[in-house]
Design a protein around this motif. Structure first.
Motif, PDB file in Angstrom:
ATOM      1  N   ARG A  29      38.864  41.845  46.209  1.00  0.00           N
ATOM      2  CA  ARG A  29      38.355  40.475  46.144  1.00  0.00           C
ATOM      3  C   ARG A  29      36.888  40.524  45.737  1.00  0.00           C
ATOM      4  O   ARG A  29      36.200  41.503  46.019  1.00  0.00           O
ATOM      5  N   THR A  38      37.648  35.574  45.209  1.00  0.00           N
ATOM      6  CA  THR A  38      38.867  35.517  44.413  1.00  0.00           C
ATOM      7  C   THR A  38      39.440  36.925  44.265  1.00  0.00           C
ATOM      8  O   THR A  38      38.723  37.920  44.372  1.00  0.00           O
ATOM      9  N   ARG A  39      40.733  36.986  43.996  1.00  0.00           N
ATOM     10  CA  ARG A  39      41.410  38.271  43.844  1.00  0.00           C
ATOM     11  C   ARG A  39      41.033  38.912  42.515  1.00  0.00           C
ATOM     12  O   ARG A  39      40.942  38.244  41.495  1.00  0.00           O
ATOM     13  N   ILE A  40      40.826  40.228  42.552  1.00  0.00           N
ATOM     14  CA  ILE A  40      40.541  40.992  41.345  1.00  0.00           C
ATOM     15  C   ILE A  40      41.376  42.268  41.367  1.00  0.00           C
ATOM     16  O   ILE A  40      41.919  42.650  42.399  1.00  0.00           O
ATOM     17  N   LYS A  53      39.032  43.568  36.672  1.00  0.00           N
ATOM     18  CA  LYS A  53      39.550  42.445  35.892  1.00  0.00           C
ATOM     19  C   LYS A  53      39.868  41.318  36.860  1.00  0.00           C
ATOM     20  O   LYS A  53      40.223  41.558  38.002  1.00  0.00           O
ATOM     21  N   GLY A  54      39.742  40.092  36.369  1.00  0.00           N
ATOM     22  CA  GLY A  54      40.172  38.957  37.158  1.00  0.00           C
ATOM     23  C   GLY A  54      39.076  38.099  37.731  1.00  0.00           C
ATOM     24  O   GLY A  54      39.354  37.144  38.451  1.00  0.00           O
ATOM     25  N   ILE A  55      37.822  38.399  37.438  1.00  0.00           N
ATOM     26  CA  ILE A  55      36.748  37.529  37.931  1.00  0.00           C
ATOM     27  C   ILE A  55      36.766  36.260  37.087  1.00  0.00           C
ATOM     28  O   ILE A  55      36.558  36.314  35.879  1.00  0.00           O
ATOM     29  N   THR A  56      37.066  35.144  37.724  1.00  0.00           N
ATOM     30  CA  THR A  56      37.205  33.881  36.992  1.00  0.00           C
ATOM     31  C   THR A  56      35.964  33.005  37.088  1.00  0.00           C
ATOM     32  O   THR A  56      35.820  32.073  36.310  1.00  0.00           O
ATOM     33  N   ALA A  57      35.082  33.285  38.026  1.00  0.00           N
ATOM     34  CA  ALA A  57      33.861  32.487  38.171  1.00  0.00           C
ATOM     35  C   ALA A  57      32.844  32.906  37.120  1.00  0.00           C
ATOM     36  O   ALA A  57      32.836  34.045  36.660  1.00  0.00           O
ATOM     37  N   ALA A  58      31.996  31.969  36.735  1.00  0.00           N
ATOM     38  CA  ALA A  58      30.900  32.294  35.825  1.00  0.00           C
ATOM     39  C   ALA A  58      29.932  33.211  36.565  1.00  0.00           C
ATOM     40  O   ALA A  58      29.549  32.934  37.702  1.00  0.00           O
ATOM     41  N   GLY A  85      37.630  40.752  28.951  1.00  0.00           N
ATOM     42  CA  GLY A  85      38.274  40.419  30.214  1.00  0.00           C
ATOM     43  C   GLY A  85      37.979  41.380  31.354  1.00  0.00           C
ATOM     44  O   GLY A  85      38.403  41.157  32.475  1.00  0.00           O
ATOM     45  N   SER A  86      37.271  42.457  31.089  1.00  0.00           N
ATOM     46  CA  SER A  86      36.878  43.401  32.133  1.00  0.00           C
ATOM     47  C   SER A  86      35.390  43.254  32.405  1.00  0.00           C
ATOM     48  O   SER A  86      34.632  42.816  31.540  1.00  0.00           O
TER      49      SER A  86
END
Length: 126
Positions: A29, A38-40, A53-58, A85-86
């Motif tokens: 996370r 958030t999950r990563i 991978k998976g960080i969606t926040a700015a 995306g990484s």
């Protein structure tokens, strides 16, 4: 007409690194600043940082990050780079050897990709 000098694009990371990274497949996370965690997916890991991978926040390089690698955390860090995306994350304090070993032990082994050589038929003369 003047020729434009464009900078060459870097195709690999060439900055300082503590050592080789372990390829891992680990659920984690990440919390950016005061936002929600958030999950990563953590893909590479060493004592000084990781690739995820998976960080969606700015996120910018000045934003503080809090990471949970499996059940270990929070670990403070900062964004180093972002590409395709990484993201690369540098930890504020390096992980000690015992903590790193515990995280790697709990990670699922990353499957080795099988490479199947393809043979191309050569055109025949005639």
């Amino acid at each position: 007409m003047a020729k434009l000098n464009r900078p060459k694009l870097a195709t690999h990371y060439s900055g300082p690194r503590a050592g080789p990274r372990d390829c891992v497949s680990l659920e984690g996370r990440c919390r950016v600043g005061e936002g929600e965690a958030t999950r990563i997916a953590v893909l590479d890991l060493d004592s000084g940082g990781c690739r995820a991978k998976g960080i969606t926040a700015a996120v910018t390089k000045v934003d503080p990050l809090r990471l949970w690698l499996g059940e270990i955390g929070p670990i403070a860090g900062r964004l180093r780079w972002a590409k395709r995306g990484s993201v690369g994350i540098a930890f504020d304090e390096p992980l000690d050897e015992m903590t790193l070993a515990r995280i790697v032990e709990t990670a699922a082994p990353t499957p080795v990709a099988e490479v199947i050589p393809l043979r191309r038929r050569l055109p025949t003369a005639g």
